[in-house]
Every structure is written in structure tokens, then in C-alpha cells.
Design an enzyme around this catalytic site. Structure first.
Site, PDB file in Angstrom:
ATOM      1  N   ASP A 251      20.344 -75.547  42.086  1.00 25.12           N
ATOM      2  CA  ASP A 251      19.117 -76.195  41.582  1.00 25.12           C
ATOM      3  C   ASP A 251      18.108 -75.747  42.582  1.00 25.12           C
ATOM      4  O   ASP A 251      18.074 -75.663  43.813  1.00 25.12           O
ATOM      5  CB  ASP A 251      18.848 -77.705  41.836  1.00 25.12           C
TER       6      ASP A 251
ATOM      7  N   ASP B  86      15.201 -74.515  36.218  1.00 26.19           N
ATOM      8  CA  ASP B  86      15.327 -74.450  37.683  1.00 26.19           C
ATOM      9  C   ASP B  86      16.834 -75.098  37.752  1.00 26.19           C
ATOM     10  O   ASP B  86      17.109 -75.289  39.081  1.00 26.19           O
ATOM     11  CB  ASP B  86      14.299 -75.343  38.712  1.00 26.19           C
ATOM     12  N   GLU B  87      17.855 -74.792  37.011  1.00 32.04           N
ATOM     13  CA  GLU B  87      18.979 -75.246  37.141  1.00 32.04           C
ATOM     14  C   GLU B  87      20.058 -74.499  36.265  1.00 32.04           C
ATOM     15  O   GLU B  87      19.816 -74.263  35.258  1.00 32.04           O
ATOM     16  CB  GLU B  87      19.129 -76.747  36.676  1.00 32.04           C
TER      17      GLU B  87
HETATM   18  N1  DCP Z   1       8.993 -81.872  36.502  1.00 34.54           N
HETATM   19  C1  DCP Z   1       7.933 -82.298  35.995  1.00 34.54           C
HETATM   20  N2  DCP Z   1       7.641 -83.859  35.889  1.00 34.54           N
HETATM   21  C2  DCP Z   1       8.677 -84.487  36.327  1.00 34.54           C
HETATM   22  C3  DCP Z   1       9.854 -83.959  36.909  1.00 34.54           C
HETATM   23  C4  DCP Z   1       9.866 -82.647  37.046  1.00 34.54           C
HETATM   24  O1  DCP Z   1       7.022 -81.523  35.430  1.00 34.54           O
HETATM   25  N3  DCP Z   1       8.509 -85.703  36.287  1.00 34.54           N
HETATM   26  C5  DCP Z   1       9.226 -80.464  36.585  1.00 34.54           C
HETATM   27  C6  DCP Z   1       8.590 -79.858  38.179  1.00 34.54           C
HETATM   28  C7  DCP Z   1       9.515 -79.561  38.867  1.00 34.54           C
HETATM   29  C8  DCP Z   1      10.695 -79.045  37.824  1.00 34.54           C
HETATM   30  O2  DCP Z   1      10.411 -79.907  36.639  1.00 34.54           O
HETATM   31  O3  DCP Z   1       9.346 -78.589  39.915  1.00 34.54           O
HETATM   32  C9  DCP Z   1      12.095 -79.203  38.446  1.00 34.54           C
HETATM   33  O4  DCP Z   1      12.382 -80.812  38.480  1.00 34.54           O
HETATM   34  P1  DCP Z   1      13.317 -81.329  39.414  1.00 34.54           P
HETATM   35  O5  DCP Z   1      13.692 -82.748  39.225  1.00 34.54           O
HETATM   36  O6  DCP Z   1      14.399 -80.462  39.936  1.00 34.54           O
HETATM   37  O7  DCP Z   1      12.420 -81.349  40.840  1.00 34.54           O
HETATM   38  P2  DCP Z   1      11.925 -80.174  41.690  1.00 34.54           P
HETATM   39  O8  DCP Z   1      12.449 -78.852  41.714  1.00 34.54           O
HETATM   40  O9  DCP Z   1      10.353 -80.084  41.783  1.00 34.54           O
HETATM   41  O10 DCP Z   1      12.145 -80.919  43.179  1.00 34.54           O
HETATM   42  P3  DCP Z   1      13.617 -81.007  44.148  1.00 34.54           P
HETATM   43  O11 DCP Z   1      13.465 -80.017  45.347  1.00 34.54           O
HETATM   44  O12 DCP Z   1      14.083 -82.371  44.373  1.00 34.54           O
HETATM   45  O13 DCP Z   1      14.687 -80.085  43.197  1.00 34.54           O
HETATM   46 CA    CA Z   2      14.859 -78.601  41.331  1.00 39.94          CA
END
Ligand code: DCP
Ligand code: CA
Length: 380
Positions: free
Chosen positions: A26, A127-128
Site C-alpha cells: 500500500d 495504490d494497492e
Molecule cells: N482517497 C480519496 N478520498 C478518500 C480516501 C482516499 O480521494 N476519502 C484517495 C487519496 C489517497 C488514495 O485514495 O491518497 C489512497 O487512499 P488510502 O486510504 O490508501 O490513503 P493514503 O494512501 O492517502 O494514506 P495511507 O498512508 O494511510 O495509506
Molecule cells: Ca495508501
């Protein structure tokens, strides 16, 4: 099914599958990290990526934030106004509009590296991904943790991005483990440690257990995964029905037989250009759209594909994006269909257009092979 049968089945499932090694990978604070990658000076400041709504001003939500901004309580999904209030006293706090094309580009490059480290590669989202690495590590957790570290190093060296990886015998534990130590984490849970790894975690750390379900368990004094194991399968059945209760019962014990199933990202073809000058003039945009469609159509034919979905994208003068898309009745490779859909979408997008357009793009997706179609039909 008798309780005793269930226990026997659980043991046999665990025994049969304990030889697998699965990664869950991730990317950390993905959209915000993509912004840092192209502007390293952001790394030391709070950064929030915003999805602005069409209403203008600060209406819209936070997509994600880097870990510095998170310390101030900025979170995904939060209204942009709230996030701005939280960072009001921080002079170098930065709010950026989401640039999906840039994030897709980075995702594609990273996934290319990841794929090369897997026996089986399952794309989950931008991202996964899950990887089955059993064969290439000979089922050895020591080799697997080296492989995971090597993969992290390659992504850091080639993309300048950090990610978190969970390594275990199945998808469920690996998914939990990748989120265990973030950012830049690597958590290896060997089968003999699975139950003790899970025991102290919150019930809501189990994927699929949301706030409402966690609250129900809290009322029963079951807050950790270890405590959740006390609940018997019959009570669970009564609360959630057979299917969900089987999932929860097994998940609390780290049992998950789901295989890593080969899955690639759905391919799409796209072409985007920066206009000579920012404009919202229909004529000028329509002319550019026409030539983008011609270029894109060449790519489609080169790959022998038909498309079923067409989309257009405006990158507006403040760098925010606006997209429109539509499905076509039957898969096609016709240039006329492409242009017809694109100009329909242009009209639709211009109907409430406030800002000028800086970049204009067209994409086709829902692709299928043009098997059995003679090359003549491609052109007519
Ligand atoms: N995303 C979004 N709106 C949300 C949740 C996520 O647009 N409510 C988008 C932005 C994030 C991406 O999806 O960058 C991936 O979501 P993740 O939940 O994996 O969160 P992040 O990668 O941002 O953070 P982490 O470091 O916790 O994985
Ligand atoms: Ca992420």
C-alpha cells in the site's frame, strides 16, 4: 454444520494453506506523496490534496494529506474548509487540487516494478496490490522479508516513493500488517505469530468491520480481536447471518483461504495536450479535441482494440480537473463514434464552465480485443 465440524474445517484450511506467502503493498499518503515527488520542497510542510466541487470557493473535500498535515488533524474526506481552519496558523501549509493524471502515471510506473516481484499479481487499486510470492521464495519467510525490503528499496530508488508492505500466509493478515506500521513500514507475520499479532488489535482493524459493527461488539465488551474470539459461532450467526459470521469468526483467528487472483489494471488509452493559451472558447476547444481524437484513434488501432467508454478531461486554469465520460452502446473502434462522443461531452462540460481550460484530454476505456474484425471495419 456442527461446531466440531467447523473447528476441524478451520484446522484443515489453515494446515492446507499455511505454505503460502502473500504480500499486501500500500503506497503511503498516495496523492500527497505524488505531489512531493514532483516538488521535493513540499516534504517539510503540511500538504493536503483537495477535490474541489463545481460550486467554487473552498467547497469540496480533502482526498488525503501528508503525515505532517495529519498531525494537525487533517484527514481524508474532511471538508476543505475544516482542513484550512486546522492549518490556519501554519504559514507554509499547502493545499493543492488533485491531479489524477499525475497520480495514474506514478501508479503505473510503481506497479510495473511490483509486478516483476510476484508469482501472481493482483491489482486492487491505484495504490494497492496483493502478490503471491510463495514460489520465488520457496515458502521461506526469511527470503520473503528480504524480497519485500528489496521491493521497497527499488520503489524508493526509482520512483522516490515510500510504501508499506505486510507479509504473511494470507491476504487478510497481510492487509492488516501493511497498515500496522505506516508510513514506510514492513511488517512480517509468520504463521506461528499470527494469532498473537492479531490479538491486541482493535476489532475495527479487521477489514470490513466498520464503526457500526465495532459499536455492537463494544456493547458486548469485545474491543480487541483477541476478545472477539470469545464470541461463539452461534451468537455470531444470530447477529449477522451465516456468511458474515463465518468471515468474522475466521478473521479473528487470522484464517483466510482466498487466493491471490491474477488481475491487471484495466488498461485505458489517453492523450492530453496543453493548449496554446487558456481558453473556454467552444470553437478553439472543438478544434483541439478533433486532433486529439485523431491521435488517440491511431493508438487504439495500433493495439487492435475496441472501446466502450469515452471520457474527456479539462485541466482548468487553477490546475483542478474536470472530467466527463459516457458509455457507447456497443464496443467500437470507429473514429466517428469517438469524435461524436467527445464532442457531446465537450458540450456537456462547457454548459456550466466557469474557468478557462489549460489542458485538454480524451481517454477511451472498457477496452476489448478486435478479434475477428476485418481491418476494413476499423476504418469504416
Ligand atoms: N482517497 C480519496 N478520498 C478518500 C480516501 C482516499 O480521494 N476519502 C484517495 C487519496 C489517497 C488514495 O485514495 O491518497 C489512497 O487512499 P488510502 O486510504 O490508501 O490513503 P493514503 O494512501 O492517502 O494514506 P495511507 O498512508 O494511510 O495509506
Ligand atoms: Ca495508501
Amino acid at each position: 454444520m456442527h461446531a466440531c465440524d467447523i473447528v476441524i474445517r478451520i484446522f484443515s484450511i489453515r494446515y492446507a494453506l499455511s505454505s503460502r506467502i502473500v504480500f499486501h503493498i500500500d503506497f503511503d499518503y498516495f496523492f500527497a506523496q505524488c505531489e512531493e515527488i514532483r516538488n521535493q520542497s513540499l516534504k517539510t510542510r503540511p500538504v493536503a490534496v483537495c477535490i474541489f466541487s463545481d460550486r467554487g470557493g473552498d467547497s469540496g473535500a480533502i482526498a488525503t494529506a501528508n503525515y505532517i498535515a495529519r498531525k494537525y488533524g487533517v484527514k481524508s474526506g474532511m471538508p476543505i474548509k475544516f482542513a484550512k481552519a486546522r492549518l490556519a496558523d501554519i504559514p507554509d501549509a499547502t493545499f493543492l487540487p488533485a491531479d489524477f493524471a499525475h497520480y495514474s502515471d506514478i501508479s503505473e510506473r510503481a506497479m510495473e516494478i511490483i509486478k516483476n516481484h510476484a508469482d501472481v499479481f493482483e491489482y486492487v487499486g491505484k495504490d494497492e496490490a496483493y502478490l503471491d510470492v510463495t514460489r520465488r521464495t520457496d515458502g521461506s519467510f526469511q527470503k520473503a522479508s528480504h524480497l519485500a525490503q528489496q521491493l521497497k528499496n527499488r520503489i524508493r530508488d526509482q520512483i522516490r516513493m515510500t510504501c508499506s508492505i505486510g507479509v504473511s500466509e494470507n491476504k487478510l493478515i497481510s492487509k492488516i500488517a501493511s497498515g500496522f506500521r505506516k508510513p514506510d513500514g514492513l511488517t512480517v507475520v509468520e504463521p506461528q505469530n499470527a494469532e498473537s499479532f492479531l490479538a491486541p488489535l482493535k476489532v475495527s482493524d479487521i477489514p470490513g468491520i466498520g464503526k457500526v459493527t465495532a459499536e455492537k461488539f463494544h456493547e458486548m465488551n469485545l474491543d480487541t480481536v483477541g476478545e472477539l474470539r470469545k464470541i461463539d459461532v452461534f451468537t455470531l450467526n444470530k447477529m449477522f447471518g451465516r456468511k458474515i459470521s463465518a468471515y468474522i469468526y475466521n478473521a479473528a483467528r487470522g484464517i483466510d483461504g482466498e487466493p491471490v487472483a491474477e488481475r491487471q489494471p484495466t488498461i485505458q488509452f489517453s492523450r492530453i495536450i496543453t493548449l496554446r493559451e487558456d481558453t473556454k472558447d467552444r470553437e478553439a476547444l472543438s478544434e483541439s479535441l478533433d486532433s486529439i481524437c485523431d491521435d488517440l484513434h491511431k493508438i487504439i488501432l495500433k493495439h487492435n482494440k475496441m472501446f466502450k467508454s469515452v471520457g474527456i478531461q479539462f485541466v482548468q486554469s487553477d490546475l483542478s480537473s474536470k472530467t466527463k465520460s459516457r458509455m457507447i452502446k456497443n464496443p467500437t473502434s470507429s473514429i466517428e463514434e469517438l469524435k461524436k462522443a467527445a464532442s457531446y461531452l465537450l458540450e456537456e462540460a462547457l454548459a456550466d464552465q466557469q474557468m478557462e481550460v489549460r489542458r485538454l484530454g480524451v481517454k477511451v476505456s472498457e477496452l476489448s480485443d478486435m478479434e475477428g474484425q476485418s481491418s476494413i471495419t476499423n476504418f469504416f
